[in-house]
Design an enzyme around this catalytic site. Structure first.
Site, PDB file in Angstrom:
ATOM      1  N   ARG A 174      -9.634  -3.993   2.859  1.00  0.00           N
ATOM      2  CA  ARG A 174     -10.542  -5.152   2.816  1.00  0.00           C
ATOM      3  C   ARG A 174      -9.852  -6.387   3.374  1.00  0.00           C
ATOM      4  O   ARG A 174     -10.473  -7.232   4.002  1.00  0.00           O
ATOM      5  CB  ARG A 174     -11.007  -5.402   1.385  1.00  0.00           C
ATOM      6  CG  ARG A 174     -12.011  -4.372   0.923  1.00  0.00           C
ATOM      7  CD  ARG A 174     -12.413  -4.576  -0.489  1.00  0.00           C
ATOM      8  NE  ARG A 174     -11.286  -4.463  -1.400  1.00  0.00           N
ATOM      9  CZ  ARG A 174     -11.388  -4.308  -2.712  1.00  0.00           C
ATOM     10  NH1 ARG A 174     -12.581  -4.266  -3.267  1.00  0.00           N
ATOM     11  NH2 ARG A 174     -10.316  -4.198  -3.472  1.00  0.00           N
ATOM     12  N   SER A 175      -8.530  -6.488   3.132  1.00  0.00           N
ATOM     13  CA  SER A 175      -7.797  -7.634   3.663  1.00  0.00           C
ATOM     14  C   SER A 175      -6.523  -7.158   4.351  1.00  0.00           C
ATOM     15  O   SER A 175      -5.967  -6.111   3.994  1.00  0.00           O
ATOM     16  CB  SER A 175      -7.436  -8.595   2.523  1.00  0.00           C
ATOM     17  OG  SER A 175      -6.556  -7.945   1.632  1.00  0.00           O
ATOM     18  N   ARG A 231     -12.416   9.918  -2.468  1.00  0.00           N
ATOM     19  CA  ARG A 231     -13.587  10.421  -3.180  1.00  0.00           C
ATOM     20  C   ARG A 231     -14.516  11.021  -2.136  1.00  0.00           C
ATOM     21  O   ARG A 231     -14.614  10.505  -1.011  1.00  0.00           O
ATOM     22  CB  ARG A 231     -14.328   9.279  -3.911  1.00  0.00           C
ATOM     23  CG  ARG A 231     -13.667   8.800  -5.183  1.00  0.00           C
ATOM     24  CD  ARG A 231     -13.845   9.797  -6.326  1.00  0.00           C
ATOM     25  NE  ARG A 231     -13.261   9.342  -7.569  1.00  0.00           N
ATOM     26  CZ  ARG A 231     -12.002   9.593  -7.948  1.00  0.00           C
ATOM     27  NH1 ARG A 231     -11.194  10.281  -7.193  1.00  0.00           N
ATOM     28  NH2 ARG A 231     -11.557   9.147  -9.113  1.00  0.00           N
ATOM     29  N   ASP A 255      -9.537  17.176  -0.115  1.00  0.00           N
ATOM     30  CA  ASP A 255      -9.255  17.430  -1.537  1.00  0.00           C
ATOM     31  C   ASP A 255     -10.447  17.039  -2.403  1.00  0.00           C
ATOM     32  O   ASP A 255     -10.491  17.389  -3.575  1.00  0.00           O
ATOM     33  CB  ASP A 255      -8.016  16.625  -1.968  1.00  0.00           C
ATOM     34  CG  ASP A 255      -7.576  16.941  -3.395  1.00  0.00           C
ATOM     35  OD1 ASP A 255      -7.432  18.142  -3.712  1.00  0.00           O
ATOM     36  OD2 ASP A 255      -7.395  15.991  -4.194  1.00  0.00           O
ATOM     37  N   GLU A 260     -18.692  17.777  -6.324  1.00  0.00           N
ATOM     38  CA  GLU A 260     -17.696  18.657  -6.964  1.00  0.00           C
ATOM     39  C   GLU A 260     -18.256  19.239  -8.261  1.00  0.00           C
ATOM     40  O   GLU A 260     -18.998  18.537  -8.964  1.00  0.00           O
ATOM     41  CB  GLU A 260     -16.431  17.846  -7.255  1.00  0.00           C
ATOM     42  CG  GLU A 260     -15.758  17.378  -5.975  1.00  0.00           C
ATOM     43  CD  GLU A 260     -14.562  16.464  -6.249  1.00  0.00           C
ATOM     44  OE1 GLU A 260     -14.113  16.364  -7.405  1.00  0.00           O
ATOM     45  OE2 GLU A 260     -14.092  15.848  -5.282  1.00  0.00           O
ATOM     46  N   HIS A 278      -9.580  19.212  -5.539  1.00  0.00           N
ATOM     47  CA  HIS A 278      -9.272  17.940  -6.220  1.00  0.00           C
ATOM     48  C   HIS A 278      -7.987  18.068  -7.059  1.00  0.00           C
ATOM     49  O   HIS A 278      -8.006  17.867  -8.279  1.00  0.00           O
ATOM     50  CB  HIS A 278     -10.450  17.494  -7.095  1.00  0.00           C
ATOM     51  CG  HIS A 278     -10.467  16.025  -7.372  1.00  0.00           C
ATOM     52  ND1 HIS A 278     -11.619  15.277  -7.452  1.00  0.00           N
ATOM     53  CD2 HIS A 278      -9.454  15.139  -7.583  1.00  0.00           C
ATOM     54  CE1 HIS A 278     -11.329  14.018  -7.718  1.00  0.00           C
ATOM     55  NE2 HIS A 278      -9.997  13.907  -7.809  1.00  0.00           N
TER      56      HIS A 278
HETATM   57  P1  NAP Z   1      -5.656   0.691  -4.974  1.00  0.00           P
HETATM   58  O1  NAP Z   1      -4.220   0.347  -5.144  1.00  0.00           O
HETATM   59  O2  NAP Z   1      -6.687  -0.154  -5.659  1.00  0.00           O
HETATM   60  O3  NAP Z   1      -5.954   0.732  -3.409  1.00  0.00           O
HETATM   61  C1  NAP Z   1      -7.232   0.840  -2.881  1.00  0.00           C
HETATM   62  C2  NAP Z   1      -7.204   0.411  -1.417  1.00  0.00           C
HETATM   63  O4  NAP Z   1      -8.503   0.632  -0.856  1.00  0.00           O
HETATM   64  C3  NAP Z   1      -6.874  -1.080  -1.210  1.00  0.00           C
HETATM   65  O5  NAP Z   1      -5.977  -1.239  -0.146  1.00  0.00           O
HETATM   66  C4  NAP Z   1      -8.243  -1.684  -0.854  1.00  0.00           C
HETATM   67  O6  NAP Z   1      -8.169  -2.784   0.032  1.00  0.00           O
HETATM   68  C5  NAP Z   1      -8.872  -0.519  -0.119  1.00  0.00           C
HETATM   69  N1  NAP Z   1     -10.327  -0.663  -0.070  1.00  0.00           N
HETATM   70  C6  NAP Z   1     -11.191  -0.892  -1.091  1.00  0.00           C
HETATM   71  N2  NAP Z   1     -12.444  -1.003  -0.617  1.00  0.00           N
HETATM   72  C7  NAP Z   1     -12.369  -0.857   0.718  1.00  0.00           C
HETATM   73  C8  NAP Z   1     -13.320  -0.896   1.766  1.00  0.00           C
HETATM   74  N3  NAP Z   1     -14.619  -1.099   1.529  1.00  0.00           N
HETATM   75  N4  NAP Z   1     -12.870  -0.721   3.040  1.00  0.00           N
HETATM   76  C9  NAP Z   1     -11.569  -0.506   3.304  1.00  0.00           C
HETATM   77  N5  NAP Z   1     -10.612  -0.459   2.349  1.00  0.00           N
HETATM   78  C10 NAP Z   1     -11.013  -0.632   1.073  1.00  0.00           C
HETATM   79  O7  NAP Z   1      -5.948   2.175  -5.476  1.00  0.00           O
HETATM   80  P2  NAP Z   1      -4.973   3.446  -5.453  1.00  0.00           P
HETATM   81  O8  NAP Z   1      -4.203   3.520  -6.708  1.00  0.00           O
HETATM   82  O9  NAP Z   1      -4.234   3.473  -4.159  1.00  0.00           O
HETATM   83  O10 NAP Z   1      -6.088   4.623  -5.513  1.00  0.00           O
HETATM   84  C11 NAP Z   1      -7.074   4.724  -4.519  1.00  0.00           C
HETATM   85  C12 NAP Z   1      -8.122   5.755  -4.838  1.00  0.00           C
HETATM   86  O11 NAP Z   1      -7.620   7.063  -4.637  1.00  0.00           O
HETATM   87  C13 NAP Z   1      -8.653   5.808  -6.273  1.00  0.00           C
HETATM   88  O12 NAP Z   1      -9.577   4.777  -6.553  1.00  0.00           O
HETATM   89  C14 NAP Z   1      -9.271   7.190  -6.334  1.00  0.00           C
HETATM   90  O13 NAP Z   1     -10.635   7.141  -5.931  1.00  0.00           O
HETATM   91  C15 NAP Z   1      -8.467   7.985  -5.306  1.00  0.00           C
HETATM   92  N6  NAP Z   1      -7.634   9.011  -5.965  1.00  0.00           N
HETATM   93  C16 NAP Z   1      -7.885  10.327  -5.727  1.00  0.00           C
HETATM   94  C17 NAP Z   1      -7.093  11.288  -6.347  1.00  0.00           C
HETATM   95  C18 NAP Z   1      -7.313  12.756  -6.109  1.00  0.00           C
HETATM   96  O14 NAP Z   1      -7.034  13.519  -7.005  1.00  0.00           O
HETATM   97  N7  NAP Z   1      -7.762  13.164  -4.940  1.00  0.00           N
HETATM   98  C19 NAP Z   1      -6.075  10.910  -7.218  1.00  0.00           C
HETATM   99  C20 NAP Z   1      -5.855   9.567  -7.426  1.00  0.00           C
HETATM  100  C21 NAP Z   1      -6.630   8.625  -6.783  1.00  0.00           C
HETATM  101  P3  NAP Z   1      -7.534  -4.206  -0.395  1.00  0.00           P
HETATM  102  O15 NAP Z   1      -6.080  -3.908  -0.670  1.00  0.00           O
HETATM  103  O16 NAP Z   1      -7.674  -5.070   0.801  1.00  0.00           O
HETATM  104  O17 NAP Z   1      -8.276  -4.649  -1.615  1.00  0.00           O
HETATM  105  C1  8YV Z   2      -7.834  13.205 -11.277  1.00  0.00           C
HETATM  106  C2  8YV Z   2      -8.395  11.221  -9.688  1.00  0.00           C
HETATM  107  O1  8YV Z   2      -7.980  14.477 -10.696  1.00  0.00           O
HETATM  108  O2  8YV Z   2      -7.047   9.511 -10.577  1.00  0.00           O
HETATM  109  C3  8YV Z   2      -8.086   9.802  -9.977  1.00  0.00           C
HETATM  110  O3  8YV Z   2      -8.881   8.935  -9.599  1.00  0.00           O
HETATM  111  O4  8YV Z   2      -9.332  11.520  -9.010  1.00  0.00           O
HETATM  112  C4  8YV Z   2      -7.493  12.301 -10.160  1.00  0.00           C
HETATM  113  O5  8YV Z   2      -6.223  11.836 -10.482  1.00  0.00           O
HETATM  114  C5  8YV Z   2      -8.959  12.968 -12.196  1.00  0.00           C
HETATM  115  O6  8YV Z   2      -9.188  11.687 -12.597  1.00  0.00           O
HETATM  116  C6  8YV Z   2      -8.861  13.878 -13.419  1.00  0.00           C
HETATM  117  O7  8YV Z   2     -10.000  14.554 -13.516  1.00  0.00           O
END
Ligand code: NAP
Ligand code: 8YV
Length: 319
Positions: A174-175, A231, A255, A260, A278
């Site tokens: 976003r930024s 997601r 993933d 899901e 996932h």
């Molecule tokens: P985070 O530190 O909040 O980082 C999110 C990033 O996404 C930030 O850089 C943010 O931009 C950017 N963002 C938000 N909205 C956006 C948009 N509309 N366009 C472009 N960029 C955008 O979160 P994180 O800890 O890295 O985690 C990120 C996400 O990973 C989680 O919310 C979750 O959905 C996913 N996740 C998936 C798994 C899995 O098991 N597959 C596990 C853990 C997490 P800014 O910095 O500019 O605000």
């Molecule tokens: C987990 C996730 O698989 O942290 C998240 O956002 O998607 C994953 O770490 C989930 O939350 C556990 O079901």
């Protein structure tokens, strides 16, 4: 004395479930299985436990007049109506940081898997095809151009790993983050047009729905690979299937999915796709750390102590 009562809104990981059961009576999804009886139970619930994919809508929160916290086992909380929770005076917590390394590891694992066709190579050997001749050549990962959609905690950890592979790094968010030293593109489409591997790691929810659409995939092009560890909602899954079927992009490592645990059959049959269920944070070590943090937030919330890791929107309520 009877234990305080909490509601699990999804099937919880056993580490989290067990910790909760040591202190609370845990009602497992009774709001879904026994909605009529839940009307009487709702006022007794002091806390809500869920996963990163759980749905916590306004209609549920309004039945919980005595709930003091929603403690999510996961960093993502796009299924929680945070605005409604704030209006009901119920802060929301999540589990950032403790899973960052695992998710970044899996993202790089998928980059290597699709680029070097590692799962396909394994199948090739098991199917006895090697004696008939060599496999098709892969795509070099070292030195390739990586694009990161979402340079947050996990995005930065992916960049750190990619650096060790000599990859050039660009991103969108976003930024702009000038301190990162990486090239910033305002849109995902511009980023896609300038990279070989596009890794998606933003939150889900309305703000990012179908951020990766047909236009972005076209910009990524026939030699580009898409990796999604964010997601399912962030990628237009129909457009992705079409792009893979028409060789608009070279391949994908996924993933997360739109519905899901159901993965479209069309993806199963595509040889240039690597699918994982996932599992980005699914190691024993990290799941234990997530359970510990989610449980600590539940205890703090229910007892009125300062929360350990409230979501950003609830920081002000957490003190
Ligand atoms: P985070 O530190 O909040 O980082 C999110 C990033 O996404 C930030 O850089 C943010 O931009 C950017 N963002 C938000 N909205 C956006 C948009 N509309 N366009 C472009 N960029 C955008 O979160 P994180 O800890 O890295 O985690 C990120 C996400 O990973 C989680 O919310 C979750 O959905 C996913 N996740 C998936 C798994 C899995 O098991 N597959 C596990 C853990 C997490 P800014 O910095 O500019 O605000
Ligand atoms: C987990 C996730 O698989 O942290 C998240 O956002 O998607 C994953 O770490 C989930 O939350 C556990 O079901």
């Amino acid at each position: 004395m009877s234990k305080p009562e909490v509601l699990a809104v999804a099937k919880l990981h056993p580490f989290y479930q067990k910790a909760l059961e040591s202190v609370y009576t845990v009602h497992d999804r009774t709001h879904l299985t026994e909605p009529a009886a839940f009307a009487a139970l709702g006022p007794r619930i002091v806390g809500v436990a869920g996963t990163g994919e759980s749905s916590v809508p306004r209609s549920l929160l309004s039945q919980l007049p005595n709930a003091k916290v929603v403690a999510v086992f996961g960093v993502g909380y796009d299924g929680v109506d945070v605005q409604a929770a704030i209006e009901h005076g119920i802060p929301v917590t999540h589990t950032p940081d403790v899973l960052t390394d695992d998710v970044a590891d899996l993202a790089m694992g998928l980059v290597l898997s699709v680029g070097r066709a590692i799962p396909q190579a394994d199948q090739f050997v098991r199917a006895g095809q090697w004696p008939n001749g060599p496999m098709a050549l892969g795509r070099r990962v070292s030195g390739a151009r990586l694009g990161i959609v979402g340079l947050g905690r996990i995005g930065k950890a992916i960049a750190l790993r990619a650096r060790a592979f000599g990859m050039s790094i660009a991103y969108t968010a976003r930024s702009e983050k000038p301190e990162s030293g990486f090239k910033f593109f305002v849109t995902a489409k511009e980023l896609a047009a300038n990279v070989d591997f596009l890794v998606v790691i933003t939150p889900g929810g309305a703000g990012t729905k179908h951020l990766i659409n047909a236009d972005v995939l076209k910009a990524l092009g026939p030699s580009g690979f898409l990796i999604n560890v964010a997601r399912g909602s962030v990628v237009d899954e129909e457009a992705l299937i079409e792009a893979l079927q028409n060789a608009t992009i070279a391949g994908a490592g996924l993933d997360v999915f739109a519905s899901e645990p159901h993965v479209p059959q069309a993806l199963w049959s595509l040889p240039q796709v690597v699918l994982t269920p996932h599992i980005a944070s699914a190691t024993s070590q990290t799941r234990q750390a997530m359970a510990d943090l989610a449980f600590a937030n539940m205890l703090a919330g229910v007892s009125g102590q300062p929360l350990i890791s409230p979501v950003p929107e609830c920081m002000a309520m957490a003190k």
